[in-house]
Every structure is written in C-alpha cells, then in structure tokens.
Write a protein that holds these residues in place. Structure first.
Motif, PDB file in Angstrom:
ATOM      1  N   UNK A 179      30.946  15.347 -18.421  1.00 33.45           N
ATOM      2  CA  UNK A 179      31.448  16.108 -17.272  1.00 33.45           C
ATOM      3  C   UNK A 179      30.317  16.911 -16.624  1.00 33.45           C
ATOM      4  N   UNK A 180      29.461  17.487 -17.444  1.00 39.32           N
ATOM      5  CA  UNK A 180      28.358  18.281 -16.917  1.00 39.32           C
ATOM      6  C   UNK A 180      27.361  17.426 -16.142  1.00 39.32           C
ATOM      7  N   UNK A 181      27.292  16.145 -16.459  1.00 35.21           N
ATOM      8  CA  UNK A 181      26.364  15.233 -15.788  1.00 35.21           C
ATOM      9  C   UNK A 181      27.047  14.384 -14.728  1.00 35.21           C
ATOM     10  N   UNK A 182      28.286  14.698 -14.404  1.00 34.00           N
ATOM     11  CA  UNK A 182      29.072  13.812 -13.548  1.00 34.00           C
ATOM     12  C   UNK A 182      28.479  13.655 -12.150  1.00 34.00           C
ATOM     13  N   UNK A 183      27.741  14.615 -11.681  1.00 36.21           N
ATOM     14  CA  UNK A 183      27.165  14.527 -10.341  1.00 36.21           C
ATOM     15  C   UNK A 183      25.780  13.908 -10.303  1.00 36.21           C
ATOM     16  N   UNK A 184      25.274  13.466 -11.452  1.00 39.62           N
ATOM     17  CA  UNK A 184      23.925  12.922 -11.529  1.00 39.62           C
ATOM     18  C   UNK A 184      23.934  11.435 -11.191  1.00 39.62           C
ATOM     19  N   UNK A 185      22.758  10.929 -10.803  1.00 38.72           N
ATOM     20  CA  UNK A 185      22.617   9.499 -10.546  1.00 38.72           C
ATOM     21  C   UNK A 185      22.619   8.726 -11.863  1.00 38.72           C
ATOM     22  N   UNK A 186      22.718   7.406 -11.780  1.00 32.00           N
ATOM     23  CA  UNK A 186      22.706   6.575 -12.984  1.00 32.00           C
ATOM     24  C   UNK A 186      21.401   6.746 -13.746  1.00 32.00           C
ATOM     25  N   UNK A 187      20.274   6.831 -13.044  1.00 35.37           N
ATOM     26  CA  UNK A 187      18.975   7.009 -13.701  1.00 35.37           C
ATOM     27  C   UNK A 187      18.883   8.369 -14.381  1.00 35.37           C
ATOM     28  N   UNK A 188      19.428   9.389 -13.724  1.00 38.34           N
ATOM     29  CA  UNK A 188      19.391  10.729 -14.314  1.00 38.34           C
ATOM     30  C   UNK A 188      20.264  10.793 -15.567  1.00 38.34           C
ATOM     31  N   UNK A 189      21.426  10.174 -15.514  1.00 39.24           N
ATOM     32  CA  UNK A 189      22.281  10.130 -16.704  1.00 39.24           C
ATOM     33  C   UNK A 189      21.594   9.390 -17.841  1.00 39.24           C
ATOM     34  N   UNK A 190      20.942   8.308 -17.528  1.00 35.06           N
ATOM     35  CA  UNK A 190      20.249   7.539 -18.559  1.00 35.06           C
ATOM     36  C   UNK A 190      19.176   8.384 -19.231  1.00 35.06           C
ATOM     37  N   UNK A 191      18.485   9.192 -18.439  1.00 35.00           N
ATOM     38  CA  UNK A 191      17.473  10.088 -19.009  1.00 35.00           C
ATOM     39  C   UNK A 191      18.111  11.127 -19.918  1.00 35.00           C
TER      40      UNK A 191
END
Length: 355
Positions: free
Chosen positions: A322-334
């Motif tokens: 939920x905290x990462x829900x606004x991040x891009x796919x690359x940012x989530x992967x990181x």
C-alpha cells in the motif's frame, strides 16, 4: 486478563508473538505475483522465541511471493568455546546450514538466508580483519556483511537484546575494525536510535567507500521520554535522516516499525489492525525516507519475528505494498527486491531464481 494488559515486553524486550491474536484478522494478499527479497529477518531459539526455518517458511508461504531472504545477526548459536573473536562464527555456521537447506529446493521455492549479515565485534580493532575473513570462509559465498548494534540511550531505553556502550560508532577501536569492511568488500548494518543518527553521519563521512545500511528507518523512538512527543521526534528524526541521505554510501531499510521502541500501539487492540491502518500510521516516515534516499537506496524489510508482535506476515507486506502503491513498476521492483540485491551483492540467477 484483557488482551491489552497481557501484552507486556518480555525479558528480552520483544513484543510477544500471539498466534491466536494474529489469527483474528485475515485479508487477501495484494499483488501476489510481485517478487520479494526480504533483506532483514532473524532466526532464533530461546525461551518464548522459537523461530527457525519451519516457522520462517510458514510465514513466507502465506501468500506473498518471497523468492529469497537475508539473515541478520541476532547473537544466536555462538560457540561456547575458543577465542573471543571467533565465537560469533557459530551463528554464521548455523545460518549457512539453514541456507543450504533452502538452496536444496527440498523446502520449497524460497531461498531462505541466501545472504548472511553476521556479527564481528569491530572493537577488536585489527583483530577484526582475520575474524571477518573466517566468517567469509565459513559462509560458502553467502557472507555479505556485519551488524554491530549501537542502540543506546541515557535513559535506558531498550531497543534490542544487545547492550552496546555509549558512542560505539565513534570509538577509535571500533573504527579501526570498521576499516576492514571496505577492504573485504563487506557491508555494515547500523541499528541505533534517532538520537544517535549524528554518530552514523560522522561514520559514513569518515568511511565513504564502505556501504552502510541504516536499519529500521533510523529508529525514531516513541517510548520513555519520547512517549506522547511524536511530532517533536519526527522533526528531529527527519532533519537527521535527510542529512544522512546526502552520504551516497548509505541506504535505508523501511521496516522495524512494529517494534515496541517505535511507540505505536497497533498491538494493543482486541484484534490486529488492517494493513491500511498500518500503512496510514507508517506513511509519514516511509515518505520521508523515499523522498530523501529514493527507491534505489531503500528497501522494505520484515524484521520478523520481532515485528510479528504487531502484525502477521501477510498484513505487513500488504501494508508495504500500500505504501508503494503510487510508485512505478521499476520503483516497486527496487523497493521489494532490486535494492537489496544490489546493496548486498545477491545474484539471484546464480542461485537458480528466475524473477
């Protein structure tokens, strides 16, 4: 006795894990296909705290896609014999055995303890060098670095089972030992309170070639003299963390917020809170860390079983998602895998892990 009154810090300052209480709340897994490398968990076997490979895999197999993990020292299974600078080898030897079990595939797809962050007391000075080399040799290519817990407070706030001295990171003997880390390509995990972040900034500036990981969002305390002062603590903590982030050799772990020292009361209800409630409470801290360090220098961590006193594995990682829900796919992967692999030099492909 009510649930709330039953929640007492036990002798080693962990919140007790209450399976029956955790079972009172369940929720579906968010983004179940997102690969996760957990860069911070423990294994232990002490009175009231048995958390070994079966217990860890029970959590890891509860819905989120955990592909690998890194064990972080917690002063377990030390040798009861031999030179004082070699006794912590027992922990590394034990964890390496667990890692071999995971690597066999006989226990499922998760590569538990694929990396090991052990413990060599850097106050040994130059004696720390050969001791570190012994850990590297014992770990079968899995040894990635060490942690020396530094959390200390003049009012006796307990953030850990360790009992470090005041000003550990500033001591000349500690720094003499610390100098060996870069020479051997090893990392340093720092666990301390927000009042000590200045010491970590000084250390990071003095050793710019050593990769440092700030554990548990830098330890903003919420108990003792800081109870009821969350706003004041947040301001002090944020200033120090933004200064620390300007040291390019420092990374941050996003987690540990389920520990009693952080001062949240999520463990006090009759039922566990939802991942949405956790995310709302933790968001200000995570947002500051992400803004200051960026996703490429930040990583979500479970800190299990310590944080299991506040929430289940499913709920914890749901809160992170939920905290990462606004991040891009690359940012989530990181945040969920890439930063941990880069910082700790973890090659998943070499361990047969396809993501």
């Amino acid at each position: 006795m009510s649930d709330a009154s039953a929640v007492q810090r036990i002798s080693n300052d962990f919140l007790p894990v209450r399976p029956d209480w955790l079972a009172r709340h369940a929720e579906p897994v968010i983004e179940p296909d997102l690969p996760i490398v957990d860069p911070h968990h423990h294994l232990m076997d002490s009175p009231g705290h048995r958390y070994l490979l079966p217990e860890f895999l029970d959590d890891a197999g509860s819905g989120h896609r955990l592909v690998a993990s890194l064990f972080v020292e917690c002063r377990v299974f030390y040798r009861p014999y031999g030179a004082d600078d070699r006794r912590s080898l027992g922990e590394t030897e034990f964890v390496n055995g667990v890692a071999a079990m995971g690597a066999s595939g006989a226990y499922g797809p998760t590569r538990a303890c694929a990396g090991i962050i052990g413990n060599v007391d850097l106050r040994f000075g130059d004696r720390a060098g050969p001791a570190l080399e012994a850990h590297v040799a014992a770990a079968g290519g899995r040894f990635r670095g060490i942690r020396n817990v530094a959390a200390w407070h003049k009012d006796g706030i307990k953030a850990t089972t360790a009992n470090p001295p005041q000003g550990l990171l500033l001591r000349p003997d500690f720094r003499q030992g610390f100098a060996w880390l870069a020479r051997l390509g090893l990392t340093f995990d720092a666990w301390l309170l927000h009042t000590q972040l200045g010491d970590l900034i000084d250390l990071a500036r003095a050793f710019p070639d050593t990769t440092i990981i700030c554990d548990h969002i830098g330890g903003p305390a919420g108990i003792g003299p800081y109870a009821g002062r969350r706003s004041d603590v947040f301001t002090e903590w944020e200033t120090a963390m933004r200064t620390l982030s300007r040291c390019p050799n420092v990374n941050v772990k996003l987690g540990g917020m389920g520990m009693h020292v952080m001062g949240f009361d999520f463990h006090m209800g009759e039922r566990p809170v939802t991942s949405e409630v956790l995310a709302d409470g933790w968001r200000p801290y995570v947002d500051v860390c992400l803004d200051a360090f960026g996703p490429d220098r930040a990583m979500f961590e479970s800190n299990f079983p310590v944080d299991k006193g506040s929430c289940s594995w499913v709920v914890l990682w749901n809160a992170f998602k939920r905290l990462a829900s606004g991040m891009s796919a690359d940012e989530k992967r990181a945040l969920f895998m890439g930063t941990a692999c880069r910082v700790y030099g973890l090659n998943l492909a070499a361990q047969g892990i396809a993501v």
